[in-house]
Scaffold this active site. Structure first.
Site, PDB file in Angstrom:
ATOM      1  N   ASN A  22       0.833  -1.200   0.000  1.00 33.78           N
ATOM      2  CA  ASN A  22       0.000   0.000   0.000  1.00 33.78           C
ATOM      3  C   ASN A  22       0.872   1.256   0.000  1.00 33.78           C
ATOM      4  O   ASN A  22       1.504   1.573  -0.986  1.00 33.78           O
ATOM      5  CB  ASN A  22      -0.942  -0.064   1.215  1.00 33.78           C
ATOM      6  CG  ASN A  22      -1.922   1.076   1.275  1.00 33.78           C
ATOM      7  OD1 ASN A  22      -2.140   1.781   0.287  1.00 33.78           O
ATOM      8  ND2 ASN A  22      -2.527   1.288   2.417  1.00 33.78           N
ATOM      9  N   CYS A  23       0.964   1.974   1.101  1.00 38.48           N
ATOM     10  CA  CYS A  23       1.707   3.242   1.157  1.00 38.48           C
ATOM     11  C   CYS A  23       3.041   3.048   1.870  1.00 38.48           C
ATOM     12  O   CYS A  23       3.262   2.037   2.542  1.00 38.48           O
ATOM     13  CB  CYS A  23       0.868   4.306   1.848  1.00 38.48           C
ATOM     14  SG  CYS A  23       0.157   3.781   3.430  1.00 38.48           S
ATOM     15  N   MET A  34       2.504   8.290   6.017  1.00 40.34           N
ATOM     16  CA  MET A  34       2.680   7.645   4.714  1.00 40.34           C
ATOM     17  C   MET A  34       1.479   8.025   3.858  1.00 40.34           C
ATOM     18  O   MET A  34       0.372   7.539   4.081  1.00 40.34           O
ATOM     19  CB  MET A  34       2.743   6.127   4.859  1.00 40.34           C
ATOM     20  CG  MET A  34       3.910   5.612   5.674  1.00 40.34           C
ATOM     21  SD  MET A  34       3.917   3.804   5.783  1.00 40.34           S
ATOM     22  CE  MET A  34       2.522   3.498   6.880  1.00 40.34           C
ATOM     23  N   CYS A  67      -1.561  10.245   2.997  1.00 39.73           N
ATOM     24  CA  CYS A  67      -2.345  11.320   3.616  1.00 39.73           C
ATOM     25  C   CYS A  67      -2.409  11.226   5.130  1.00 39.73           C
ATOM     26  O   CYS A  67      -2.344  12.227   5.823  1.00 39.73           O
ATOM     27  CB  CYS A  67      -3.746  11.382   3.012  1.00 39.73           C
ATOM     28  SG  CYS A  67      -4.874  10.087   3.554  1.00 39.73           S
ATOM     29  N   SER A 118      -1.739   7.733   7.075  1.00 36.74           N
ATOM     30  CA  SER A 118      -1.311   6.457   7.643  1.00 36.74           C
ATOM     31  C   SER A 118       0.020   6.618   8.359  1.00 36.74           C
ATOM     32  O   SER A 118       0.998   7.066   7.768  1.00 36.74           O
ATOM     33  CB  SER A 118      -1.182   5.416   6.521  1.00 36.74           C
ATOM     34  OG  SER A 118      -0.759   4.173   7.029  1.00 36.74           O
ATOM     35  N   ASN A 138       3.045   0.068   4.559  1.00 34.20           N
ATOM     36  CA  ASN A 138       1.769  -0.496   4.990  1.00 34.20           C
ATOM     37  C   ASN A 138       1.346  -1.559   3.979  1.00 34.20           C
ATOM     38  O   ASN A 138       1.552  -1.401   2.774  1.00 34.20           O
ATOM     39  CB  ASN A 138       0.699   0.593   5.082  1.00 34.20           C
ATOM     40  CG  ASN A 138      -0.654   0.063   5.504  1.00 34.20           C
ATOM     41  OD1 ASN A 138      -1.463  -0.337   4.667  1.00 34.20           O
ATOM     42  ND2 ASN A 138      -0.910   0.050   6.796  1.00 34.20           N
ATOM     43  N   TYR A 158      -6.885   2.375  12.046  1.00 32.87           N
ATOM     44  CA  TYR A 158      -6.745   3.375  10.983  1.00 32.87           C
ATOM     45  C   TYR A 158      -8.054   4.132  10.831  1.00 32.87           C
ATOM     46  O   TYR A 158      -9.093   3.532  10.543  1.00 32.87           O
ATOM     47  CB  TYR A 158      -6.401   2.626   9.701  1.00 32.87           C
ATOM     48  CG  TYR A 158      -6.108   3.443   8.475  1.00 32.87           C
ATOM     49  CD1 TYR A 158      -5.014   4.290   8.412  1.00 32.87           C
ATOM     50  CD2 TYR A 158      -6.901   3.308   7.336  1.00 32.87           C
ATOM     51  CE1 TYR A 158      -4.718   4.990   7.253  1.00 32.87           C
ATOM     52  CE2 TYR A 158      -6.614   4.006   6.171  1.00 32.87           C
ATOM     53  CZ  TYR A 158      -5.521   4.843   6.136  1.00 32.87           C
ATOM     54  OH  TYR A 158      -5.233   5.537   4.992  1.00 32.87           O
ATOM     55  N   GLU A 189     -13.194   8.437   1.303  1.00 35.51           N
ATOM     56  CA  GLU A 189     -13.640   9.358   0.251  1.00 35.51           C
ATOM     57  C   GLU A 189     -14.956   8.920  -0.385  1.00 35.51           C
ATOM     58  O   GLU A 189     -15.904   9.682  -0.484  1.00 35.51           O
ATOM     59  CB  GLU A 189     -12.546   9.450  -0.813  1.00 35.51           C
ATOM     60  CG  GLU A 189     -12.876  10.365  -1.963  1.00 35.51           C
ATOM     61  CD  GLU A 189     -11.746  10.402  -2.974  1.00 35.51           C
ATOM     62  OE1 GLU A 189     -12.051  10.316  -4.173  1.00 35.51           O
ATOM     63  OE2 GLU A 189     -10.586  10.515  -2.574  1.00 35.51           O
ATOM     64  N   GLY A 218      -7.754  13.140   2.916  1.00 35.09           N
ATOM     65  CA  GLY A 218      -6.441  13.621   3.319  1.00 35.09           C
ATOM     66  C   GLY A 218      -5.776  14.521   2.305  1.00 35.09           C
ATOM     67  O   GLY A 218      -4.895  15.303   2.648  1.00 35.09           O
TER      68      GLY A 218
END
Length: 716
Positions: free
Chosen positions: A177-178, A387, A389, A391, A410, A546, A551, A685
């Site tokens: 992920n990020c 990480m 916006c 995380s 992540n 989290y 959105e 974010g």
């Protein structure tokens, strides 16, 4: 339904799903089905009694047994219309499962420009070819991913009990992920992209050019946001090389050492500004393979040398200046400025002047968001930028006892629909917690599968991440990627949404000032955190809570629950759910009221969080914003500014555009052409431009109907 009969009856303890998954028997699900079919209370009691007799002595039943027995009992009671309705919904469920897992049918929806597919992401322009290619691949990936994951997880996602994030990329592809990119490691030791072996840069201009290339490649190798932490400190040694070069050059023509130094500093400051401006433009002109500008965050603010200070000031001045001839607000990179007591918080601190510049920038461009150094350390265990916006990594040390943040990542997010648990509880607190435990087992299965799938990656799949330093350690081809994730080096996240709606369901729509209600919603997040701690110890990865940047999920979960439970005032009737722990946006609290209400939750949701405050136009009153920042320093860790910064280049209006049924438009002249106006809004974010890439506010009737059948939740 509240009957003594239902309480006295004995039912099996376990249900076995079609894929072998076992879970607690949920009597509330059968009761809800009977209520949905408008069966009278007396008939419901008889049906439940017959079901209990049919399963007497059984500790476990299968979903097939539940369906067959319930259908038979409905027929025996002469409720043939209800039985027919039950069968119709069941057949529709099977048909919908086929639609959701059939690539051809989903591609047909994409080709017909189904808005739920082409506008799913507010920062993706579906008109361009590479976005269309990514949407096509994602459409196929979603159908195949649903078939790959455990069936009970896939169906729970489609029903809306949970949400498997980024289904277009994972689990079909074992992507991460990020992350926080380890730019220091890469820029110091060099790296490779494609056929190019890149050496350590000799100037800040080359360093920022390399950063842009790294960002583009990383964004194409994962599906989440990427961040550059402490960028002012990371780039400082490369700007120093510029200074040393200019100092040597000046010595050839200038005899006075003081003048040599002034000349070298002046030239270096110009180099820094040009380099940071180049990075800003390069990021905004990049397109990753996902068909979008990379979701990038720059964290800065802790450097103290004159070079680091100059980098900080250049970042802010460039953002204030705007992009292009029209001076538009840059959407990316997201800027995150660190405030630290003794460094820049108060007048007299050595970097207080940069904080003043950050305040000015936020009033004019919304960014930077701000990190409160001491509070971030309290909440997450160490200081670092988010990480993407919101995380956050947790404090972590390697085998040598060194704190490590950059190079970590992540592995994915699964979000739980908290309002649905409340709605299914029938106002019974005990039943709420029983269903909560059931959903936690489901979320655990989903998250563990996310981790297992990522472990299938090979270093060769994403060389920039695994072999050339973005993830810190450099693996060789064929090595296991697990060593980068285990021992809680990587996070995997349990998301949540809708604490406001849960509080409203049990305590009414003005519960924010009710201590019992606040403690209850805080207890929910505490229990989420306790589950994550338990899973971390069991599996060796850092499971974290989290506060989901939901959105489109604020809309999706609410629509599914509206279909299942109807319109409920202050919950589903408003047509959206409130993001994570946030204060009800309809009530317009002061920034101080909002932050005071929200400040306790991130301590138990340390894996991802952000606070926003809404302001009027602050350009003429930056001290008001600084007052909020200062007040918040010891209370919250991460704070964003939402203030109107829209511009109409046609009539010259600056302020807040008007929201209409057709979208946002200039309140003075009605202009809504993205070529002649700049409309920037916060989409969770990140910032986004709703004129160019509209959010989805409605659904086709046929899609809504299909999702209603899923939401009806006939027992599988």
């Amino acid at each position: 339904m509240k009957t003594r009969t239902a309480v006295k009856l004995a039912f099996p303890k376990q249900v076995k799903k079609n894929d072998g998954y076992q879970m607690p028997f949920g009597l509330y699900k059968i009761i809800h089905i009977l209520q949905q079919m408008n069966i009278s209370t007396s008939d419901q009691e008889l049906i439940l009694a017959q079901l209990a007799d049919s399963w007497a002595g059984q500790d476990q039943v299968t979903t097939a047994e539940i369906r067959h027995t319930l259908l038979a009992v409905l027929r025996e009671q002469g409720l043939n219309d209800a039985a027919d309705q039950y069968l119709t919904v069941r057949h529709q469920q099977l048909a919908d499962w086929e639609i959701q897992t059939n690539p051809e049918k989903r591609l047909a929806r994409l080709q017909s420009k189904d808005p739920t597919l082409v506008h799913e992401n507010a920062n993706k322009d579906s008109n361009v070819f590479n976005t269309q290619r990514d949407l096509t691949a994602g459409t196929v990936g979603k159908t195949l991913g649903l078939k790959m994951m455990p069936e009970h997880v896939a169906k729970a996602h489609l029903r809306g009990d949970i949400h498997w994030h980024d289904l277009d990329y994972t689990p079909w592809s074992p992507m991460t992920n990020c992350c926080l990119i380890d730019f220091k490691e890469m820029l110091t030791n060099g790296f490779k992209i494609g056929n190019a072996e890149v050496e350590s840069p000799k100037s800040i201009q080359t360093a920022t050019a390399q950063m842009a290339q790294i960002i583009a490649n990383v964004a194409s190798s994962q599906y989440g946001g990427c961040s550059a932490d402490r960028i002012d400190e990371v780039l400082e040694p490369f700007a120093l090389r510029n200074y040393e070069k200019h100092l040597r050059e000046s010595a050839e023509f200038i005899d006075d050492p003081d003048k040599q130094e002034r000349f070298a500093k002046k030239r270096t400051k110009k180099d820094i500004y040009d380099a940071m401006q180049g990075l800003e433009y390069e990021i905004n002109t990049l397109f990753s393979s996902q068909g979008q500008t990379p979701f990038t965050t720059l964290g800065f603010g802790l450097g103290t040398s004159w070079i680091a200070r100059e980098i900080q000031k250049s970042i802010l001045r460039i953002r204030i200046a705007g992009l292009g001839r029209e001076k538009r607000t840059a959407i990316f990179p997201k800027l995150v400025f660190t405030i630290k007591r003794g460094l820049n918080l108060q007048p007299g601190d050595p970097n207080y002047d940069i904080k003043q510049l950050a305040v000015e920038c936020a009033t004019k461009r919304m960014y930077p968001d701000v990190l409160m150094y001491d509070t971030i350390k309290k909440i997450t265990g160490s200081f670092k930028a988010p990480m993407g916006c919101r995380s956050f990594l947790q404090g972590w040390k390697d085998e040598q006892g060194r704190e490590v943040n950059s190079g970590r990542m992540n592995l994915g997010v699964v979000t739980v629909n908290l309002p649905r648990i409340a709605l299914e509880s029938d106002h019974k607190m005990e039943q709420f917690w029983e269903i909560f435990e059931e959903r936690m087992e489901l979320a655990e299965d989903a998250l563990v599968y996310k981790v297992q799938r990522v472990l299938d990656a090979q270093p060769e799949n994403a060389p920039i991440l695994y072999q050339y330093g973005a993830f810190g350690k450099r693996l060789k081809p064929g090595e296991s990627v697990k060593k980068l994730f285990e021992n809680e080096r990587a996070t995997v996240s349990l998301g949540y949404i809708g604490l406001y709606e849960v509080g409203t369901y049990f305590f009414g729509p003005t519960w924010e000032k009710n201590k019992e209600a606040h403690d209850f919603t805080l207890e929910i997040v505490k229990r989420l955190a306790a589950k994550c701690k338990q899973w971390s110890q069991e599996y060796g990865y850092h499971f974290s809570v989290y506060s989901t940047p939901s959105e489109s999920l604020t809309d999706r979960f609410c629509r599914l629950d509206t279909a299942k439970f109807g319109k409920i005032k202050d919950i589903t009737a408003k047509e959206y759910y409130t993001n994570s722990f946030h204060y009800d946006v309809r009530k317009h609290p002061t920034p101080f009221e909002k932050l005071d209400f929200e400040k306790d939750y991130p301590y138990y949701a340390a894996g991802g969080f952000i606070h926003y405050c809404e302001y009027p136009n602050l350009k003429q009153n930056p001290k008001a914003l600084e007052a909020v920042w200062d007040w918040a320093y010891d209370k919250v860790g991460y704070l964003g500014t939402n203030t109107p910064i829209d511009q109409c280049f046609k009539c010259g209006f600056k302020g807040e555009f008007k929201a209409t049924a057709k979208g946002f438009e200039c309140p003075e002249c009605g202009n809504h052409d993205p070529k002649t106006c700049d409309c920037v809004k916060r989409t969770c974010g990140y910032l986004g431009n709703p004129l160019q890439r509209p959010m989805v506010h409605g659904r086709h009737v046929e899609i809504a109907a299909r999702e209603k059948n899923l939401a009806d939740g006939m027992v599988e």
